[in-house]
Design an enzyme around this catalytic site. Structure first.
Site, PDB file in Angstrom:
ATOM      1  N   GLU A 148     132.993 133.707  60.539  1.00  0.00           N
ATOM      2  CA  GLU A 148     132.663 133.915  59.118  1.00  0.00           C
ATOM      3  C   GLU A 148     131.886 135.222  58.954  1.00  0.00           C
ATOM      4  O   GLU A 148     131.177 135.639  59.874  1.00  0.00           O
ATOM      5  CB  GLU A 148     131.822 132.699  58.684  1.00  0.00           C
ATOM      6  CG  GLU A 148     131.219 132.731  57.320  1.00  0.00           C
ATOM      7  CD  GLU A 148     132.231 132.548  56.207  1.00  0.00           C
ATOM      8  OE1 GLU A 148     133.140 133.396  56.095  1.00  0.00           O
ATOM      9  OE2 GLU A 148     132.106 131.579  55.441  1.00  0.00           O
ATOM     10  N   ASP A 149     132.002 135.855  57.786  1.00  0.00           N
ATOM     11  CA  ASP A 149     131.248 137.095  57.581  1.00  0.00           C
ATOM     12  C   ASP A 149     129.781 136.836  57.273  1.00  0.00           C
ATOM     13  O   ASP A 149     128.899 137.374  57.925  1.00  0.00           O
ATOM     14  CB  ASP A 149     131.906 137.964  56.480  1.00  0.00           C
ATOM     15  CG  ASP A 149     132.088 137.231  55.155  1.00  0.00           C
ATOM     16  OD1 ASP A 149     131.878 136.001  55.089  1.00  0.00           O
ATOM     17  OD2 ASP A 149     132.456 137.895  54.161  1.00  0.00           O
ATOM     18  N   ASP A 152     125.308 132.524  53.122  1.00  0.00           N
ATOM     19  CA  ASP A 152     124.320 132.866  52.094  1.00  0.00           C
ATOM     20  C   ASP A 152     123.596 131.584  51.696  1.00  0.00           C
ATOM     21  O   ASP A 152     122.573 131.247  52.280  1.00  0.00           O
ATOM     22  CB  ASP A 152     125.079 133.536  50.933  1.00  0.00           C
ATOM     23  CG  ASP A 152     124.158 134.212  49.941  1.00  0.00           C
ATOM     24  OD1 ASP A 152     123.118 133.631  49.614  1.00  0.00           O
ATOM     25  OD2 ASP A 152     124.463 135.321  49.468  1.00  0.00           O
ATOM     26  N   PHE A 202     122.294 141.896  47.841  1.00  0.00           N
ATOM     27  CA  PHE A 202     123.746 141.779  47.953  1.00  0.00           C
ATOM     28  C   PHE A 202     124.236 142.906  48.856  1.00  0.00           C
ATOM     29  O   PHE A 202     124.000 144.074  48.582  1.00  0.00           O
ATOM     30  CB  PHE A 202     124.416 141.834  46.578  1.00  0.00           C
ATOM     31  CG  PHE A 202     125.775 141.222  46.624  1.00  0.00           C
ATOM     32  CD1 PHE A 202     125.937 139.850  46.515  1.00  0.00           C
ATOM     33  CD2 PHE A 202     126.905 142.010  46.840  1.00  0.00           C
ATOM     34  CE1 PHE A 202     127.195 139.272  46.617  1.00  0.00           C
ATOM     35  CE2 PHE A 202     128.161 141.437  46.934  1.00  0.00           C
ATOM     36  CZ  PHE A 202     128.307 140.068  46.826  1.00  0.00           C
ATOM     37  N   ARG A 215     135.219 146.693  50.384  1.00  0.00           N
ATOM     38  CA  ARG A 215     135.701 146.240  51.697  1.00  0.00           C
ATOM     39  C   ARG A 215     136.068 147.460  52.543  1.00  0.00           C
ATOM     40  O   ARG A 215     135.984 147.432  53.755  1.00  0.00           O
ATOM     41  CB  ARG A 215     136.944 145.350  51.554  1.00  0.00           C
ATOM     42  CG  ARG A 215     136.680 144.012  50.872  1.00  0.00           C
ATOM     43  CD  ARG A 215     137.848 143.055  51.117  1.00  0.00           C
ATOM     44  NE  ARG A 215     137.915 141.988  50.133  1.00  0.00           N
ATOM     45  CZ  ARG A 215     137.241 140.835  50.202  1.00  0.00           C
ATOM     46  NH1 ARG A 215     136.440 140.610  51.210  1.00  0.00           N
ATOM     47  NH2 ARG A 215     137.375 139.917  49.275  1.00  0.00           N
TER      48      ARG A 215
HETATM   49  N1  HPA Z   1     127.771 140.246  50.143  1.00  0.00           N
HETATM   50  C1  HPA Z   1     129.093 139.973  50.091  1.00  0.00           C
HETATM   51  N2  HPA Z   1     129.579 138.747  49.964  1.00  0.00           N
HETATM   52  C2  HPA Z   1     128.697 137.739  49.881  1.00  0.00           C
HETATM   53  C3  HPA Z   1     127.312 137.950  49.937  1.00  0.00           C
HETATM   54  C4  HPA Z   1     126.819 139.280  50.065  1.00  0.00           C
HETATM   55  O1  HPA Z   1     125.597 139.567  50.106  1.00  0.00           O
HETATM   56  N3  HPA Z   1     126.727 136.736  49.841  1.00  0.00           N
HETATM   57  C5  HPA Z   1     127.732 135.822  49.729  1.00  0.00           C
HETATM   58  N4  HPA Z   1     128.928 136.413  49.743  1.00  0.00           N
HETATM   59 MG    MG Z   2     133.470 137.772  48.986  1.00  0.00          MG
END
Ligand code: HPA
Ligand code: MG
Length: 240
Positions: A148-149, A152, A202, A215
Site C-alpha cells: 500500500e502507498d 492515513d 497532504f 502522480r
Molecule cells: N496523499 C495522497 N493520498 C492520500 C493521502 C496523502 O497525504 N492520505 C490519504 N490518501
Molecule cells: Mg489517492
C-alpha cells in the site's frame, strides 16, 4: 572487513517507520529538478526520491529475511492501485535482487493487482469492494503481502484486511510506504512494515495523487494551499 559476518548478523533493519518530525518543513524546491507544471503548487520536497529508494531497499531486505523463513511457498504480492504502483514495482524488484544475489535462501513471489472502492453502507460503516481479482477464493491457504502507498486514517486497510480474511489466506502481512501521524484522530491500523511516518500534511508524488494530479512527480512533496484549491474537485465528486 574484519568481523563483517558478525556485524551483518547484528544489523537489524527496522520494520517500523523512519519518523519525519513535525519540525522538519522539507527541502526548498529550488534545490530539485521539478516538472514545470507543478512547481507553483508545491511548498517543499519532504522526502527526495533517492531516500525513498534507499528505504525501500532496506524494507525489501527486511521482508526477505523475515518471510523466507515462514514462507517456502509463493508469496502473493498484492498491489493496491493506483497509488501503490511505484512502491510495489520498486519493492518487488528489490526483493528480486535479494533472490538473485543469495544462494542460501529465496522468496518466490506471484503478483496481483487490486483496486479498492470504499463507500458508506446502509449501516453507516465503511464497506469496500475489491476490484481486479475475479476469484478471491484463490487466496485460500496462500501467503499474502499487501503493498500500500499510505495509511492515513487506517479505515480502508482495516476493511480490506477484514474482507481478505474471509477467503482464509494462511498469512497476511501489510507493508505501507507511508503512515501518517494524524493530529485529529488516531490511526486505527499499524502495518507490519512501514517506510516513513509523515506529519499530518497532504503529500503527493511517487504515484500518490491529489485528485489524479501529481502522480507524475518523482519526489514526495507537500502541497501549497493554492495548489490544493487549484486542483479541488467540484460538487464533492469523489475520485478514488
Ligand atoms: N496523499 C495522497 N493520498 C492520500 C493521502 C496523502 O497525504 N492520505 C490519504 N490518501
Ligand atoms: Mg489517492
Amino acid at each position: 572487513m574484519a568481523n563483517s559476518s558478525k556485524n551483518m548478523e547484528q544489523h537489524h533493519i527496522e520494520s517500523s517507520p523512519l519518523v519525519i518530525e513535525d519540525s522538519f518543513e522539507g527541502y526548498p524546491l529550488n534545490y530539485f529538478n521539478l516538472p514545470l507544471h507543478y512547481r507553483d503548487d508545491l511548498k517543499s520536497v519532504l522526502i527526495p526520491y533517492g531516500l525513498v529508494q534507499d528505504r525501500i531497499e532496506a524494507l525489501a531486505s527486511r521482508i526477505f529475511s523475515d518471510l523466507h523463513i515462514h514462507i517456502p511457498e509463493q508469496l502473493i504480492c498484492m498491489c493496491v492501485l493506483k497509488g501503490g504502483y511505484r512502491f510495489f514495482s520498486d519493492l518487488v524488484s528489490k526483493i528480486q535482487n535479494e533472490n538473485r544475489l543469495r544462494n542460501d535462501r529465496s522468496l518466490p513471489m506471484s503478483l496481483e493487482f487490486i483496486r479498492v472502492r470504499s463507500y458508506v453502507n446502509d449501516r453507516s460503516t465503511e464497506a469496500i469492494d475489491i476490484i481486479g481479482i475475479s476469484d478471491l477464493s484463490s487466496l485460500n491457504n496462500k501467503h499474502l503481502l499487501i503493498i500500500e502507498d499510505i495509511i492515513d486514517t487506517g479505515v480502508t486497510m482495516v476493511a480490506l484486511k477484514k474482507e481478505l480474511e474471509k477467503y482464509n489466506p494462511k498469512t497476511i502481512h501489510v507493508v505501507s510506504l507511508f503512515t501518517k501521524r494524524r493530529t485529529d484522530k488516531k490511526c486505527i491500523f499499524k502495518p507490519d512494515y512501514s517506510g516513513f511516518e509523515v506529519p499530518d500534511h497532504f503529500i503527493v508524488g511517487y504515484a500518490l495523487d491529489y485528485n489524479e494530479y501529481f502522480r507524475d512527480l518523482e519526489h514526495i512533496c507537500v502541497m501549497k494551499e493554492s495548489g490544493i484549491t487549484k486542483y479541488k474537485v467540484q460538487d464533492g465528486d469523489k475520485v478514488e
